[in-house]
Design an enzyme around this catalytic site. Sequence first.
Site, PDB file in Angstrom:
ATOM      1  N   ASP A 181     -43.921   0.267  12.846  1.00  0.00           N
ATOM      2  CA  ASP A 181     -44.864   0.473  11.750  1.00  0.00           C
ATOM      3  C   ASP A 181     -44.492   1.738  10.977  1.00  0.00           C
ATOM      4  OD1 ASP A 181     -46.550   2.724  12.695  1.00  0.00           O
ATOM      5  OD2 ASP A 181     -47.216   1.310  14.233  1.00  0.00           O
TER       6      ASP A 181
HETATM    7  N1  URA Z   1     -46.388  -0.263  18.721  1.00  0.00           N
HETATM    8  C1  URA Z   1     -46.997   0.317  17.673  1.00  0.00           C
HETATM    9  O1  URA Z   1     -48.182   0.601  17.705  1.00  0.00           O
HETATM   10  N2  URA Z   1     -46.258   0.580  16.593  1.00  0.00           N
HETATM   11  C2  URA Z   1     -44.925   0.298  16.520  1.00  0.00           C
HETATM   12  O2  URA Z   1     -44.292   0.573  15.513  1.00  0.00           O
HETATM   13  C3  URA Z   1     -44.331  -0.304  17.648  1.00  0.00           C
HETATM   14  C4  URA Z   1     -45.080  -0.573  18.729  1.00  0.00           C
END
Ligand code: URA
Length: 242
Positions: free
Chosen positions: A102
């Site tokens: 993310d």
């Molecule tokens: N879990 C998350 O919360 N964000 C990521 O980018 C990957 C795994």
Amino acid sequence: MKLERLLAKYQLMGRTRARECILAGRVKIADHSTTAFDHEVDHFTRVTLDNQIVQPAARRLRIMLHKPIGVISATKDKKHRTVIDLIDDPDKGSLHLVGRLDINTSGLVLLTNDGRWSKALMHPDHKVPKVYHVTTAEPIPSDAPAQFNAGFFLKTEEITTLPAALEILTTTTARVTLHEGRYRQVRRMFHRVGCKVIALHRESIGEYKLQGNLKVGEWCQFKPETALHKRLPRKAKWVENS
Ligand code: URA
């Protein structure tokens, strides 16, 4: 695809004629003569007929990138900088992502133009471990590892998360290993034990570790150690959840 099919497709001939050419020893794969008309080839295979190129070998790209916070895991975006924008390679248009992070997560992102390799890495049956370093705003409760191991029911997906290994490092830092990739999974799991994640960084995906000398925003090409894709049937179906 099979060699005879590739030859038929690019030389505009029937499969029988293509097979005859191969059996006559007129076809070479990467400069080696072959009569194996059913040999599996892809766009990384150089194929010639009577020493004339039928298909040049495309460059196989496997890239490891240290994603900065604020950059998105996508190939195109109107608003934000993408991981592709950070890569300077003439063939970067052929790349796709092997899983996502993310926007607020930093760390290892893999990119490739080799679909067999990426499918094998992301296939749910392979349960390839992904390791994250986590910093939380609140102290991590001592029973959190047991809760992560037991799994959490996610209402939106109607699934219980697979057992995840949580190693508490300090009061507010931990290392977590997931074997799946649900949307914002690490943040959601920590939320369930009463902790807000304030920093999240992916350290590795399977055997691929973010190289220590790769600074934030930098990338490098690499060769895989293990031919993981060899374990995957060619037509396997898969779904990516992250
Ligand atoms: N879990 C998350 O919360 N964000 C990521 O980018 C990957 C795994």
